[in-house]
Design an enzyme around this catalytic site. Structure first.
Site, PDB file in Angstrom:
ATOM      1  CD  GLU A 116      -2.199  -1.096   2.984  1.00  0.00           C
ATOM      2  OE1 GLU A 116      -1.788  -0.251   3.796  1.00  0.00           O
ATOM      3  OE2 GLU A 116      -2.938  -2.023   3.288  1.00  0.00           O
ATOM      4  CE  LYS A 118       5.251   5.042   6.990  1.00  0.00           C
ATOM      5  NZ  LYS A 118       5.024   6.410   7.429  1.00  0.00           N
ATOM      6  CG  ASP A 120       4.147  12.575   5.050  1.00  0.00           C
ATOM      7  OD1 ASP A 120       4.060  12.205   6.242  1.00  0.00           O
ATOM      8  OD2 ASP A 120       5.054  13.320   4.626  1.00  0.00           O
ATOM      9  CE1 TYR A 227      -3.094   2.509   9.100  1.00  0.00           C
ATOM     10  CE2 TYR A 227      -2.995   4.410   7.638  1.00  0.00           C
ATOM     11  CZ  TYR A 227      -2.818   3.849   8.885  1.00  0.00           C
ATOM     12  OH  TYR A 227      -2.383   4.614   9.921  1.00  0.00           O
ATOM     13  CE  LYS A 313      10.064   7.027   6.760  1.00  0.00           C
ATOM     14  NZ  LYS A 313       9.387   7.625   7.800  1.00  0.00           N
ATOM     15  CB  CYS A 407       5.630  48.191  -1.457  1.00  0.00           C
ATOM     16  SG  CYS A 407       5.324  47.120  -2.866  1.00  0.00           S
ATOM     17  CB  CYS A 410       4.165  50.641  -5.392  1.00  0.00           C
ATOM     18  SG  CYS A 410       3.620  50.409  -3.692  1.00  0.00           S
ATOM     19  CB  CYS A 425       2.153  46.417  -0.681  1.00  0.00           C
ATOM     20  SG  CYS A 425       1.829  47.890  -1.642  1.00  0.00           S
ATOM     21  CB  CYS A 430       0.976  48.169  -5.242  1.00  0.00           C
ATOM     22  SG  CYS A 430       2.460  47.161  -5.409  1.00  0.00           S
TER      23      CYS A 430
HETATM   24  S1  IVH Z   1      -0.061   0.453   8.946  1.00  0.00           S
HETATM   25  C1  IVH Z   1       0.243  -2.040  12.312  1.00  0.00           C
HETATM   26  N1  IVH Z   1      -0.426   1.456   6.548  1.00  0.00           N
HETATM   27  O1  IVH Z   1       2.652   5.303   9.020  1.00  0.00           O
HETATM   28  C2  IVH Z   1       0.407  -1.113  11.209  1.00  0.00           C
HETATM   29  N2  IVH Z   1       0.450   2.867   8.237  1.00  0.00           N
HETATM   30  O2  IVH Z   1       4.982   4.405  10.714  1.00  0.00           O
HETATM   31  C3  IVH Z   1       0.271   0.280  11.583  1.00  0.00           C
HETATM   32  N3  IVH Z   1       0.836   5.169   7.513  1.00  0.00           N
HETATM   33  O3  IVH Z   1       1.291   5.593  12.220  1.00  0.00           O
HETATM   34  C4  IVH Z   1       0.287   1.210  10.480  1.00  0.00           C
HETATM   35  N4  IVH Z   1       0.131   4.929   5.444  1.00  0.00           N
HETATM   36  O4  IVH Z   1       0.327   7.006  10.369  1.00  0.00           O
HETATM   37  C5  IVH Z   1      -0.002   1.703   7.798  1.00  0.00           C
HETATM   38  N5  IVH Z   1      -0.846   2.234   4.392  1.00  0.00           N
HETATM   39  C6  IVH Z   1      -0.428   2.468   5.639  1.00  0.00           C
HETATM   40  C7  IVH Z   1       0.020   3.728   6.061  1.00  0.00           C
HETATM   41  C8  IVH Z   1       0.471   3.878   7.375  1.00  0.00           C
HETATM   42  C9  IVH Z   1       0.617   5.775   6.342  1.00  0.00           C
HETATM   43  C10 IVH Z   1       1.406   5.831   8.714  1.00  0.00           C
HETATM   44  C11 IVH Z   1       0.579   5.686   9.941  1.00  0.00           C
HETATM   45  C12 IVH Z   1       1.424   5.039  10.966  1.00  0.00           C
HETATM   46  C13 IVH Z   1       2.793   5.250  10.429  1.00  0.00           C
HETATM   47  C14 IVH Z   1       3.647   4.083  10.809  1.00  0.00           C
END
Ligand code: IVH
Length: 664
Positions: A116, A118, A120, A227, A313, A407, A410, A425, A430
């Site tokens: 999946e 990740k 942010d 998720y 990551k 400014c 202007c 400004c 301006c």
């Molecule tokens: S699973 C037991 N799946 O990443 C599993 N986390 O470092 C727990 N996050 O706190 C998390 N996308 O905020 C999972 N597809 C994803 C995610 C995800 C983002 C974040 C989440 C978690 C942190 C873990």
């Protein structure tokens, strides 16, 4: 022993740092270091504690999952803890993880993996009882989070009720986040309102969910991807079956894929890393999970993370370079934004030589000096930003940045109202803001000049035909008709629309001036008390705040506006072209014309403003165009199309004598 003293000291030092940064990130939403830097500190601490088990203590930050909940929200204890993830930096880490998973499962088990994105954002847990949303909580430290139910209810992507047949109690978990485009839009809005901007979409999402006032959350463009499941998760045989079930309940689920081998997992990770910037939201990696629930149970969980999942990551989109100078840009709303001129640096394949520094306070808070080596981050469409200085690299030649007092475009003095982060400004003429003002002037809610939308206004502005709103009233059909896209007829229509806009009442004109904080309602309040002449002559803050509904911020903005020579000059020129600047009277609720709408057209024996005033004094409303809702049309000499239209629609037409009769 010298070595163990050193190690002990280093461990203590690292714990302090990790605790501090935990707090900045999880509690204050104001991280000072990048995730990569934090992860490095954390990894070093973890490694030292593993090497020296005698120095491990239960209160080490490695023994916990995050920070403490803030005061102000109720606490929520998660029945099933919200875990964290172990990180993989390199693809080899994934192969090693796969080998460990296989070793632990034994030779008879073949793992299948799910990948999946990740996301942010901010981790949250939802709770549904009998299919109804009853609670939303933040992750907090993983054991105890904050009750943000009211705020979560405002997120449109979170359904009130689930479809299909969910378990009686279901706690879907996921990430609340903001799309890049929404984030940029929000920041522009913040800027226009004089509020501080957010450094990145993650902070914007986290700050929005953790608002004590849920109306603010409601105005923020948040969304969510689910998720996982806390309570209720036992019901599913595999992770993928659970995701499918969540989807069938009507929840938003992160895109995912199922794999039979770690090789295709690695391919997926590499592909996602290459494509990360084409997504409409920010991701910082790929999460890999063992699909089978039974295998997950067999693998179990260590201190802070399950053994059955790992986060691959991505390289952070950050780099270091020298801050050569700071220049100040003036935006279309008049905001002065300091911009960093950088020694060009390659970050994730893009050469960066400029980055934003947001505003004066940001530079001060971060302690950034001109000449510093700085950390620069970029992500997706987000404008690159200077994140912090590398103070170790200083040689004493660095200097402090000073915000200009005038400014840079202007030359007029700039203003930074108390409590606002943005210096502006406020000169309506301006050149940096002129186009924006013209567009606002002609817009529907303001003077409503049909045919003078953003595109046409920009063109006229670029051609030098109009430099400010007053110039609009000197446009002639002969100037417009030769332009591409125009003909004689359309040019005439535009000129007519401009002419018509002269009939807009004073509150519209006042609103159209684009004085900061003066919206259409405020403009009406002011126009009931003061005329344009009054405002030009000088009205004080004290006089303005006497008006019910006008506060100090608005009053100061109005006084500041009329204090500027250029603004006064513009208003005088607008008066000369014949716009309404007369005070409007409050409508009596029981005059002879209460509730009646009247259009006034043609040449009358007295100035039109007088008729408007008397109409309004009698409780009526002056409108500029004839429709079936019009009650009367007062027609003078040479009344044109409006008279025709009134006849067409059967609206009663009156003359001056008729008018006298009605108002008396
Ligand atoms: S699973 C037991 N799946 O990443 C599993 N986390 O470092 C727990 N996050 O706190 C998390 N996308 O905020 C999972 N597809 C994803 C995610 C995800 C983002 C974040 C989440 C978690 C942190 C873990």
């Amino acid at each position: 022993m010298a070595e163990s003293v050193d190690v002990r000291g280093r461990i203590e030092d690292l714990r302090e740092q990790v605790r501090y940064h935990n707090r900045r990130y999880h509690i204050e939403d104001a991280p000072e270091i990048s995730d990569a830097e934090y992860d490095a500190l954390y990894a070093e601490l973890e490694a030292l504690e593993a090497e020296h088990p005698e120095l491990a203590t239960p209160d080490s930050p490695t023994q916990r999952v995050g920070g403490e909940p803030l005061e102000g929200f109720e606490e929520v204890r998660h029945a099933v803890p919200m875990l964290s993830l172990a990180n993989a930096r390199k693809t080899e880490d994934l192969s090693e993880w796969d080998a460990r998973v296989r070793r632990l499962l034994g030779p008879d088990e073949e793992p299948r993996y799910v990948t999946e994105l990740k996301i942010d954002g901010l981790a949250v847990s939802l709770r549904y009882e009998n299919g109804r949303f009853v609670r939303g909580a933040t992750r907090g430290n993983g054991m105890v989070g904050e009750d943000v139910t009211q705020n979560m209810r405002t997120v449109r992507a979170i359904p009130d009720r689930l479809d299909d047949e969910p378990p009686d109690v279901l706690e879907p978990r996921g990430e609340v986040f903001m799309r890049l485009a929404d984030f940029e839009k929000l920041n522009r809005r913040q800027e226009a309102e004089g509020k501080p901007t957010f450094a990145n979409p993650r902070n914007a999402a986290a700050g929005s969910i953790r608002q004590l006032d849920s109306r603010i959350t409601a105005s923020r463009p948040l969304t969510i991807f689910l998720y996982g499941v806390g309570e209720g998760g036992e019901a599913y045989e595999s992770h993928s079956a659970m995701l499918d079930a969540l989807k069938s309940y009507g929840l938003r689920v992160n895109p995912y894929r199922v794999h039979d081998s770690i090789e295709t997992v690695i391919e997926e990770c590499e592909r996602r890393a290459a494509e990360r910037e084409s997504l409409p939201y920010q991701i910082d990696g790929v999460v890999v999970k063992v699909d089978s629930r039974e295998q997950q149970r067999a693998l179990g969980t260590v201190a802070r993370a399950p053994r059955w999942a790992i986060a691959y990551k991505f390289e952070p989109l950050a780099g270091r370079t020298k801050l050569l100078d700071v220049i100040v840009n003036v935006g279309r709303t008049g905001a002065l934004t300091p911009q960093a001129l950088l020694e060009p640096v390659n970050i994730g394949g893009v050469t960066i030589s400029r980055a934003t520094l947001h505003n004066e306070d940001y530079i001060k808070e971060k302690g950034i000096l001109i000449g510093d080596t700085v950390v620069v981050e970029r992500a997706g469409d987000v404008i690159p930003q200077v994140v912090r200085p590398v103070t170790e690299d200083r040689d004493g030649d660095e200097r402090v940045f000073e915000m200009p007092t005038h400014c840079p475009v202007c030359g007029e003095p700039v203003s930074r109202p108390e409590g606002e982060a943005v210096t502006r400004c406020v000169n309506a003429r301006c050149p940096a803001q002129a186009l924006e003002h013209i567009i606002h002037w002609a817009s529907k809610g303001a003077m409503d000049i049909e045919g003078l939308g953003e595109k046409v206004a920009t063109r006229f502005f670029d051609l030098g035909l109009i430099k400010d709103p007053a110039d609009i009233y000197h446009l002639e059909a002969e100037q417009i008709s030769p332009l591409e896209g125009f003909g004689e007829k359309s040019a005439e229509n535009l000129v007519r629309a401009i002419e018509r806009s002269k009939e807009q009442p004073f509150p519209r004109v006042l609103f159209a001036l684009g004085i900061r904080h003066v919206g259409s309602v405020t403009a009406e309040l002011i126009a009931e008390r003061f005329s344009g002449e009054d405002l030009l002559r000088g009205v004080s803050v004290e006089q303005l705040v006497e008006i019910n509904g006008i506060g100090g911020v608005v009053a100061r903005a109005v006084v500041e506006y009329f204090a500027l020579e250029d603004n006064r000059d513009l208003v005088e020129r607008l008066m000369r072209v014949g716009l309404y600047f007369e005070r409007v009277r409050t409508k009596p609720s029981d005059g002879p014309l209460t509730g009646k709408r009247m259009v006034i057209t043609g040449t009358l024996s007295r100035p039109r403003g007088e008729y408007v005033e008397r109409l309004e004094a009698a409780g009526g409303t002056f409108t500029s165009s004839v429709s079936k809702n019009t009650d009367y049309v007062l027609a003078g000499e040479e009344a044109g199309s409006k008279l025709d239209r009134a006849r067409e629609l059967g609206v009663p037409v009156i003359d001056e004598a008729g008018f006298e009769e009605l108002v008396s």
